[in-house]
Design an enzyme around this catalytic site. Structure first.
Site, PDB file in Angstrom:
ATOM      1  N   GLY A  85       0.752  -1.142  -0.031  1.00 33.60           N
ATOM      2  CA  GLY A  85       0.054   0.134   0.054  1.00 33.60           C
ATOM      3  C   GLY A  85       0.820   1.153  -0.016  1.00 33.60           C
ATOM      4  O   GLY A  85       1.762   1.478  -0.676  1.00 33.60           O
ATOM      5  N   GLY A 111       2.746   2.435   2.248  1.00 37.11           N
ATOM      6  CA  GLY A 111       3.985   2.347   2.879  1.00 37.11           C
ATOM      7  C   GLY A 111       4.898   1.911   1.744  1.00 37.11           C
ATOM      8  O   GLY A 111       6.151   2.220   1.952  1.00 37.11           O
ATOM      9  N   TYR A 119     -12.446   3.019  14.143  1.00 34.13           N
ATOM     10  CA  TYR A 119     -11.419   3.489  13.508  1.00 34.13           C
ATOM     11  C   TYR A 119     -11.387   5.031  13.456  1.00 34.13           C
ATOM     12  O   TYR A 119     -10.048   5.373  13.694  1.00 34.13           O
ATOM     13  CB  TYR A 119     -11.596   3.070  11.908  1.00 34.13           C
TER      14      TYR A 119
END
Ligand SMILES: NC(=O)c1ccc[n+]([C@@H]2O[C@H](COP(=O)([O-])OP(=O)(O)OC[C@H]3O[C@@H](n4cnc5c(N)ncnc54)[C@H](OP(=O)(O)O)[C@@H]3O)[C@@H](O)[C@H]2O)c1
Length: 301
Positions: free
Chosen positions: A34, A36, A184
């Site tokens: 992703g 990162g 979240y």
């Protein structure tokens, strides 16, 4: 001309800079996939030594090989880090503090979104445990190295989803009630509040701190979304970002020279952005800070 670039940055999160990072050391959590992964690729091309802090070593090795081949930078290493276990975080930090002479950029990127209710090894609810508490402890354990290496930077991946939640000081582990989307949101709100608190505490140390909303990015993060949200995702998909575009604001906060004089802010599309009132509540930020220290058994001051 500047207007065209501003418009493109706004729409696509595009930004370019030839800043080099030769001789600099960077840690990126969740670097194997992703946002990162693309952040790792970009900073590797700039010549940095990159420490990929990942929990799944075989998966990280595949990414490591790809990035070394693509960037020509051999100085990309993997160290095991599971942010859902404070023992793993402490072991990781010990290795870094023993092996590394310097650390210039810490990117707290790893995250989990809207998973079914579960707990970390230490009994924290998973989303607050990984997204906030895990990175909070990691930053605490690496702060002396960051200070020693100043000017240095800390980047926390937050989200516009910070508006979905509130900080439940009396039920931070969501034991009384659990709503995966709101929880979240709580964790991403905690990231912004923590950025503000850290920015204040690190004033005049040469260590600066930035919270980032990367945009809505096509990654594996949505793996726990329910059918309703997945349908919504399909509708907005044409307007979402690729992972390369999604990494741009992180890279901007990591390397842009003019940001050296800024700290504690919230950034999106390669610029300062606005966050909710709850995310600017410094009284709550301090209460969350104290609670986090208490839960982790640490003392910053
Ligand atoms: N994608 C978006 O639209 C979006 C929007 C706003 C904010 N963000 C934020 O951006 C960050 C990166 O997300 P992404 O979209 O790139 O998601 P992703 O593709 O799901 O990547 C998440 C990364 O976090 C790692 N991770 C999860 N739990 C971990 C743990 N306990 N210990 C260590 N690493 C762990 C994952 O490792 P594994 O591969 O082993 O699972 C993976 O490397 C997150 O903080 C997210 O909240 C994303």
């Amino acid at each position: 001309m500047a207007n065209i670039y501003t418009l493109r940055a706004f729409l696509f999160g595009e930004w370019s800079s030839d800043v080099r990072l030769d001789g600099k050391t960077v840690i990126i959590t969740g670097a194997n996939t992703g946002i990162g992964k693309e952040t790792t690729r970009d900073l590797a091309k700039r010549g940095a030594r990159i420490i990929m802090a990942c929990r799944d070593i075989p998966k990280a090795e595949v990414t490591q090989r790809e990035i070394i081949e693509d960037s020509g930078n051999q100085n990309i290493v993997i160290r095991k880090l599971d942010l859902s276990d404070t023992k793993s975080i402490r072991e990781f930090a010990e290795i870094i503090n023993n092996e590394e002479k310097q650390l210039h950029i810490l990117i707290n990127n790893a995250g989990v979104m809207m998973c079914p209710y579960s707990k970390t090894a230490d009994g924290f609810e998973m989303q607050i445990g990984v997204n906030h508490l895990g990175h909070f402890l990691l930053t605490f354990l690496l702060i002396d190295l960051l200070k020693k290496s100043a000017p240095s930077r800390i980047i926390l991946l937050s989200s516009m989803a910070h508006s979905w939640g509130t900080i439940k000081l009396d039920d931070i582990n969501s034991e009384k009630s659990y709503h995966s989307r709101r929880v979240y949101g709580q964790s991403k709100l905690a990231n912004i509040l923590c950025t503000r608190s850290l920015g204040r505490r690190l004033k005049d140390t040469g260590v600066t701190v930035y919270a980032v909303h990367p945009g809505i990015v096509r990654t594996e993060l949505k793996r726990h979304m329910n059918l309703g949200l997945l349908f919504l995702w399909k509708v907005v998909r044409p307007f979402t970002k690729t992972t390369v575009q999604g990494a741009q604001t992180t890279v901007y906060c990591a390397v842009e020279p003019s940001l050296q004089s800024e700290t504690g802010g919230y950034y999106s599309n390669c610029g300062l952005s606005s966050c909710t009132r709850a995310a600017r509540d410094d009284e709550m930020a301090e209460k969350l800070w104290e609670l986090s220290c208490q839960m982790l058994g640490i003392s910053w001051d």
